[in-house]
Design a protein around this motif. Structure first.
Motif, mmCIF file in Angstrom:
data_model
loop_
_atom_site.group_PDB
_atom_site.id
_atom_site.type_symbol
_atom_site.label_atom_id
_atom_site.label_comp_id
_atom_site.label_asym_id
_atom_site.label_seq_id
_atom_site.Cartn_x
_atom_site.Cartn_y
_atom_site.Cartn_z
ATOM 1 N N UNK A 1 0.833 -1.204 0.000
ATOM 2 C CA UNK A 1 0.000 0.000 0.000
ATOM 3 C C UNK A 1 0.869 1.257 0.000
ATOM 4 N N UNK A 2 1.890 1.289 0.861
ATOM 5 C CA UNK A 2 2.756 2.459 0.924
ATOM 6 C C UNK A 2 3.501 2.669 -0.392
ATOM 7 N N UNK A 3 3.990 1.585 -0.988
ATOM 8 C CA UNK A 3 4.715 1.699 -2.248
ATOM 9 C C UNK A 3 3.824 2.261 -3.350
ATOM 10 N N UNK A 4 2.577 1.769 -3.402
ATOM 11 C CA UNK A 4 1.635 2.276 -4.407
ATOM 12 C C UNK A 4 1.287 3.728 -4.121
ATOM 13 N N UNK A 5 1.092 4.076 -2.845
ATOM 14 C CA UNK A 5 0.833 5.469 -2.485
ATOM 15 C C UNK A 5 1.951 6.380 -2.974
ATOM 16 N N UNK A 6 3.179 5.862 -2.958
ATOM 17 C CA UNK A 6 4.348 6.631 -3.383
ATOM 18 C C UNK A 6 4.546 6.572 -4.899
ATOM 19 N N UNK A 7 3.657 5.843 -5.588
ATOM 20 C CA UNK A 7 3.690 5.702 -7.058
ATOM 21 C C UNK A 7 4.957 4.994 -7.531
ATOM 22 N N UNK A 8 5.543 4.144 -6.704
ATOM 23 C CA UNK A 8 6.729 3.400 -7.097
ATOM 24 C C UNK A 8 6.302 2.125 -7.810
ATOM 25 N N UNK A 9 6.757 1.880 -9.038
ATOM 26 C CA UNK A 9 6.245 0.766 -9.822
ATOM 27 C C UNK A 9 6.888 -0.587 -9.538
ATOM 28 N N UNK A 10 8.046 -0.591 -8.834
ATOM 29 C CA UNK A 10 8.804 -1.830 -8.643
ATOM 30 C C UNK A 10 9.298 -1.911 -7.200
ATOM 31 N N UNK A 11 9.083 -3.065 -6.567
ATOM 32 C CA UNK A 11 9.547 -3.290 -5.199
ATOM 33 C C UNK A 11 10.326 -4.601 -5.160
ATOM 34 N N UNK A 12 11.497 -4.572 -4.533
ATOM 35 C CA UNK A 12 12.345 -5.758 -4.353
ATOM 36 C C UNK A 12 12.581 -5.955 -2.864
ATOM 37 N N UNK A 13 12.537 -7.202 -2.407
ATOM 38 C CA UNK A 13 12.795 -7.495 -1.006
ATOM 39 C C UNK A 13 13.656 -8.741 -0.861
ATOM 40 N N UNK A 14 14.471 -8.757 0.180
ATOM 41 C CA UNK A 14 15.192 -9.972 0.564
ATOM 42 C C UNK A 14 14.251 -10.994 1.174
ATOM 43 N N UNK A 15 13.112 -10.527 1.655
ATOM 44 C CA UNK A 15 12.211 -11.371 2.423
ATOM 45 C C UNK A 15 11.062 -11.890 1.564
ATOM 46 N N UNK A 16 10.094 -12.526 2.237
ATOM 47 C CA UNK A 16 8.986 -13.155 1.541
ATOM 48 C C UNK A 16 7.744 -12.298 1.485
ATOM 49 N N UNK A 17 6.629 -12.937 1.142
ATOM 50 C CA UNK A 17 5.385 -12.254 0.832
ATOM 51 C C UNK A 17 4.273 -12.685 1.795
ATOM 52 N N UNK A 18 3.241 -11.843 1.883
ATOM 53 C CA UNK A 18 1.965 -12.298 2.416
ATOM 54 C C UNK A 18 0.979 -12.381 1.252
ATOM 55 N N UNK A 19 -0.046 -13.207 1.426
ATOM 56 C CA UNK A 19 -1.009 -13.401 0.339
ATOM 57 C C UNK A 19 -1.716 -12.102 -0.019
ATOM 58 N N UNK A 20 -2.080 -11.310 0.999
ATOM 59 C CA UNK A 20 -2.770 -10.053 0.715
ATOM 60 C C UNK A 20 -1.836 -9.062 0.033
ATOM 61 N N UNK A 21 -0.561 -9.076 0.439
ATOM 62 C CA UNK A 21 0.401 -8.210 -0.224
ATOM 63 C C UNK A 21 0.496 -8.517 -1.706
ATOM 64 N N UNK A 22 0.533 -9.802 -2.064
ATOM 65 C CA UNK A 22 0.586 -10.206 -3.472
ATOM 66 C C UNK A 22 -0.689 -9.801 -4.197
ATOM 67 N N UNK A 23 -1.839 -10.032 -3.559
ATOM 68 C CA UNK A 23 -3.123 -9.703 -4.176
ATOM 69 C C UNK A 23 -3.231 -8.218 -4.480
#
Length: 293
Positions: A219-241
């Motif tokens: 949500x924060x990344x989209x609010x910031x209009x950033x089109x690409x996010x990379x993480x060392x860590x994993x995902x949650x299902x809602x985050x992916x959705x």
């Protein structure tokens, strides 16, 4: 590594950010360790107290503005007339020309999965569907490996003391602004505040984080209009959705030669030579799994 690549990077030598604490190790020997210092920071918007956050308080102005933007308490076109930080009272006051409706927003506050008490507001979700991210943005896989190496080898508070999250604003394979904090949402908000106050355009930027790719991070990344996010860590299902809904490119588990893209995969350009890409160094293996913090 050429540290001039960074506009802002961590300063682990800052005496305000760590303390030396004595204790015993696994063999019963007396040792001293660096530990991260967290402080309460109370944020005011004009005359209204908004929240008290636990933070390392190294960039309070960026944190304050980014928090208010990501909670929709500030609009992108709001004119900020002043930002006042008082180190003695641990307070930061953001002043605007427009009278804001923060009191109503505080009533709509809901807790999310962020460390401490990250928050999201009803109208953030209401506006989520209207945000359009740059479809022309691209992510070369060679950039993923280059960024991971540069960021992980940069002297940081994490390597000095641990118990910290990192977020980095990047362009192509260059890390630009590297922020750390005890809560991953604080580190994100510092990036948001920096971008707003320095009029940084998001369309060609990449957001790198050490934290989990939760709904809050998306949500924060989209609010910031950033089109690409990379993480060392994993995902949650809602985050992916949510990332798929917003067409956000979401890359997780990026360690060594490996990564996993679960949303926005049309932006990927597979150009890396994996035979020339090293596995993750022993320094980070020794320090432990920072993404589980």
């Amino acid at each position: 590594m050429d540290q001039t690549e960074f506009i802002i990077r961590p300063d682990p030598a800052n005496p305000r950010l760590t303390e030396r604490v004595s204790g015993l190790d696994q063999d019963g020997r007396a040792v001293e360790a660096s530990v991260t210092v967290e402080r309460p920071l109370t944020l005011y918007l004009n005359g209204q107290e908004i929240v008290t956050m636990m933070t390392i308080a190294d960039y309070p102005e960026y944190l304050a503005v980014g928090y208010l933007l990501n909670q929709n308490m500030l609009k992108p076109d709001d004119h900020i007339t002043g930002i006042d930080f008082d180190e003695e009272t641990d307070t930061v006051v953001v002043r605007t020309e427009r009278k804001t409706n923060y009191e109503e927003k505080l009533k709509k506050k809901t807790l999310t999965s962020g460390c401490a008490q990250g928050t999201a507001f009803g109208d953030v979700m209401e506006s989520f569907e209207s945000i359009r991210l740059a479809e022309t943005a691209r992510l070369h896989t060679s950039w993923i490996y280059a960024l991971s190496k540069k960021i992980n080898l940069t002297p940081s508070l994490y390597l000095e003391a641990g118990a910290i999250h990192g977020c980095v604003l990047c362009r192509e394979d260059r890390p630009l602004v590297y922020m750390e904090d005890v809560g991953r949402h604080n580190a994100v908000d510092k990036i948001a505040g920096y971008m707003h106050l320095n009029e940084v355009t998001p369309d060609d930027k990449i957001f790198y984080t050490t934290g989990r790719l939760t709904s809050e991070m998306v949500i924060k990344s989209v609010q910031m209009r950033l089109p690409i996010v990379i993480s060392r860590s994993g995902f949650t299902a809602w985050g992916v959705s949510l990332a798929r809904q917003a067409n956000l490119t979401l890359v997780g588990r990026a360690k060594g030669k490996r990564f996993l893209a679960l949303a926005g995969t049309d932006r990927l350009v597979y150009d890396a030579d994996l035979s020339a890409t090293a596995e993750e160094g022993t320094e980070h293996q020794r320090k432990g799994s920072r993404d589980d913090d």
